[in-house]
Design an enzyme around this catalytic site. Structure first.
Site, PDB file in Angstrom:
ATOM      1  N   CYS A 405       0.816  -1.215   0.000  1.00 17.36           N
ATOM      2  CA  CYS A 405       0.000   0.000   0.000  1.00 17.36           C
ATOM      3  C   CYS A 405       0.850   1.266   0.000  1.00 17.36           C
ATOM      4  O   CYS A 405       0.510   2.254  -0.658  1.00 17.36           O
ATOM      5  CB  CYS A 405      -0.947  -0.014   1.202  1.00 17.36           C
ATOM      6  SG  CYS A 405      -0.105  -0.084   2.802  1.00 17.36           S
ATOM      7  N   HIS A 449      -1.767   0.504   7.121  1.00 16.15           N
ATOM      8  CA  HIS A 449      -2.137   0.904   5.765  1.00 16.15           C
ATOM      9  C   HIS A 449      -1.709   2.350   5.529  1.00 16.15           C
ATOM     10  O   HIS A 449      -1.496   3.123   6.488  1.00 16.15           O
ATOM     11  CB  HIS A 449      -3.654   0.767   5.573  1.00 16.15           C
ATOM     12  CG  HIS A 449      -4.095   0.811   4.148  1.00 16.15           C
ATOM     13  ND1 HIS A 449      -3.711  -0.110   3.215  1.00 16.15           N
ATOM     14  CD2 HIS A 449      -4.913   1.681   3.492  1.00 16.15           C
ATOM     15  CE1 HIS A 449      -4.265   0.171   2.057  1.00 16.15           C
ATOM     16  NE2 HIS A 449      -5.001   1.262   2.193  1.00 16.15           N
ATOM     17  N   ASP A 464      -7.589   6.133  -2.152  1.00 13.09           N
ATOM     18  CA  ASP A 464      -6.780   4.957  -1.809  1.00 13.09           C
ATOM     19  C   ASP A 464      -6.397   4.231  -3.091  1.00 13.09           C
ATOM     20  O   ASP A 464      -7.186   3.455  -3.649  1.00 13.09           O
ATOM     21  CB  ASP A 464      -7.573   4.027  -0.890  1.00 13.09           C
ATOM     22  CG  ASP A 464      -6.703   2.919  -0.310  1.00 13.09           C
ATOM     23  OD1 ASP A 464      -5.543   2.786  -0.748  1.00 13.09           O
ATOM     24  OD2 ASP A 464      -7.181   2.185   0.582  1.00 13.09           O
TER      25      ASP A 464
END
Length: 656
Positions: A405, A449, A464
């Site tokens: 991520c 994350h 995201d």
């Protein structure tokens, strides 16, 4: 084995139990010297080698003292004193010879157990420390009541069980005073996010199953659970960090310059139970606000605890709270969120410039970025190839195209800034394991994350990019996305890795629930909760509360005494002896006491010489008693003895 050797053996085991959980708090040299001293003592008990000379021990103690003095300059006074206590106790134990020395060591071990609980407050550690306390009490009993080791341990365990009600009472009613010293907060966070973040760090966090926090909701939690922790606005080409303005604001806010008023109650609230991290930042849903002044809201929308989180803590939050939104960016803030290194990643810069030439609208540029990640063969992995520090984003975007991520968030933020759109990186946690029965959400390190916030339509909006490559990351955990083989592969002893095994998963959930109850009812029992509990139990009358508390303390002591009386060993008395003693007590009331050294016949002869009117009845009673006691077969009736006792009582009554 002699009693002294048994006592010293118990102390050796207890010292090893005391040292084991302190390995992270003690200096490595101090830890090794202490273990060597205990090992030397064990060797002397086994008669393998003799005790060291006093000169050698004094030399080691002097060197350790000088090292601890240097340690105190950067580790703090409390850590230095802990190291000094441990090494001094261990070295002194090597030359322990007298009873008073052993008693002093037992007290030192009790104190070490209390210090261990200051640093480690897990409920399993409490059971561990109770075992150590039992061993210390057995050693203390052996100094004054010689007995086999098994009997000493049984008696020590019984004493500990008897003291538990009093311990519980004192825990509930004793005033919750502020500590006399401040716990050291100069150490780095033991785990978790930090003020600087890079892709490799996030990838390492996902290999840990350590609990970060829990959240208990009063309503249904949101489907997209983004737990914002830190906002990063400075980029050096490889790592992201907080801006200087943010750090300066946090320093002033934590010093009390910017007080935060409590927010009004919101439709959905939640309680945040945070594990110790030695840092100030909290983990909150976007739009959360603290109901108390224990946490302060930052300009970037995150929350900070006013005190460092050196132990488990609870925060009551409102969500979504009616918070003031940033409606415009100042020139300085815009410059901070457009900042890029002077050189590096030329291909990424050229790609962003091409997007800007093709679309002047920021939303269209963002759409082009989404199309780029969706149309090219990017993949989601926990073990990507290490990125170069100079042109790492070019390597990721045009060659490697596999990452975690933080790789996607860092690349998108760079591209948007290069295209003239303010963007920043946000570090936190995504998702968590939700238990509907308890309305409880548990978030672990493997839920770490990173995502991007973009300035669009005069407000910060979450984007995201990981979901463009792996859409299942929003609703699924890493165990589902990565599979059983890759999830927590570097942590094989974690029960979280074996969620697919029903028995182990049931055990994991049970242990998690016990830990949650321990956190709620024990670790978070502070002054406010104590006041509320006592007020709920005893009302507002202070004198009544004090009286009831005193009565409760006395009742607890009476309970302990009653348990001890019930559990004590009882000797079963012969019924004939009981009747004879009853007759002796009746004669003593009539003025004819029996001496403890007199036999029954000597007592009878003395009463006959004294012309006691009850002597004939006593003669018949004594005859029946001696016959029943020494000559009668089993099962002989006691009726004649009881009849003579009644006759004796009547004669004494007539005399009076």
């Amino acid at each position: 084995m002699e009693q002294k050797q048994v006592t010293l053996a118990c102390l050796c085991v207890s010292y090893l139990l005391a040292l084991a959980p302190l390995y992270s708090e003690l200096n490595l040299v101090v830890y090794l010297v202490s273990l060597l001293a205990i090992g030397w003592r064990i060797g002397s008990l086994l008669r393998r080698w003799s005790l060291p000379s006093r000169l050698l021990l004094n030399g080691i103690a002097l060197l350790c003292g000088l090292g601890i003095l240097l340690l105190s300059r950067h580790a703090g006074l409390l850590v230095a004193m802990l190291n000094l206590l441990v090494v001094a106790s261990a070295l002194k134990f090597v030359e322990c010879r007298h009873r008073r020395d052993i008693g002093g060591h037992i007290l030192a071990l009790f104190f070490l157990g209390a210090l261990t609980f200051v640093y480690h407050q897990h409920w399993l550690m409490v059971l561990y420390l109770l075992a150590m306390v039992t061993l210390n009490m057995a050693a203390l009993l052996s100094l004054y009541f010689p007995a086999p080791a098994r009997q000493q341990l049984r008696q020590a365990a019984l004493l500990l069980v008897q003291s538990l009600p009093l311990m519980l009472l004192f825990f509930v009613i004793m005033p919750r005073l502020d500590p006399l010293w401040k716990m050291p907060d100069a150490r780095q966070a033991r785990t978790g996010l930090s003020e600087q973040i890079n892709p490799e760090q996030i990838s390492q966090l996902t290999q840990s199953s350590e609990l970060v926090f829990r959240a208990r909701f009063t309503g249904q939690p949101p489907q997209a659970r983004y737990w914002r922790t830190l906002v990063y606005e400075q980029f050096d080409g490889h790592a992201w960090s907080q801006s200087y303005i943010q750090l300066l604001w946090q320093q002033q806010a934590l010093s009390g310059r910017y007080p935060t008023p409590p927010a009004a109650s919101a439709p959905v609230g939640y309680a945040l139970y945070v594990e110790p991290s030695n840092q100030h930042w909290l983990y909150t849903l976007e739009g959360s606000r603290s109901r108390t002044a224990e946490a302060v809201a930052t300009p970037t929308g995150t929350l900070l605890s006013r005190l460092p989180l050196v132990q488990a803590a609870r925060f009551d939050l409102d969500w979504p709270a009616d918070l003031p939104q940033e409606s415009r960016l100042s020139a300085k803030r815009r410059m901070d969120n457009l900042q890029l290194p002077h050189g590096g990643n030329p291909q990424a810069r050229a790609l962003a410039a091409r997007w800007r030439q093709q679309a002047q609208d920021d939303r269209l540029v963002l759409q082009q970025a989404r199309d780029f990640f969706s149309q090219h063969p990017f993949s989601y992995t926990l073990s990507p190839v290490a990125m170069a520090h100079n042109d790492g984003l070019d390597q990721f975007l045009f060659q490697q195209r596999e990452g975690f991520c933080a790789h996607y968030a860092s690349a998108l933020a760079f591209l948007l800034r290069a295209a003239g759109i303010p963007a920043r990186l946000v570090g936190g946690y995504l998702g968590g394991e939700y238990q509907p029965q308890q309305q409880l959400l548990s978030v672990h390190q493997f839920d770490a994350h990173a995502w991007v916030e973009v300035w669009l339509d005069n407000r910060w909006q979450r984007v995201d990019p990981t979901l463009w490559v792996s859409p299942g990351r929003l609703t699924q955990g890493l165990d589902t996305l990565l599979g059983e083989g890759d999830f927590l592969a570097q942590d094989p002893f974690s029960l979280s890795r074996y969620r697919h095994v029903m028995l182990l998963n049931t055990l994991r959930l049970w242990l998690a629930n016990v830990d949650y109850q321990w956190t709620v009812w024990i670790l978070n029992y502070d002054q406010n909760r104590q006041t509320a509990l006592l007020k709920r139990l005893f009302g507002d009358a202070l004198w009544m509360r004090a009286l009831l508390l005193l009565g409760g303390a006395l009742a607890c002591l009476a309970l302990v005494a009653g348990l001890q009386w019930l559990l004590r060993a009882r000797v079963k008395q012969d019924p004939a002896v009981r009747l004879y003693h009853q007759a002796c007590r009746r004669l003593a009331q009539g003025g004819y006491p029996r001496s403890p050294t007199e036999t029954p016949l000597q007592y009878l002869q003395r009463l006959e010489l004294a012309d006691c009117p009850a002597a004939p009845a006593l003669a018949a009673l004594t005859s029946h008693f001696l016959q029943y006691r020494y000559a009668a077969p089993p099962g002989t009736s006691l009726a004649p003895l009881r009849q003579q006792l009644r006759q004796l009582q009547r004669q004494l009554a007539q005399r009076t």
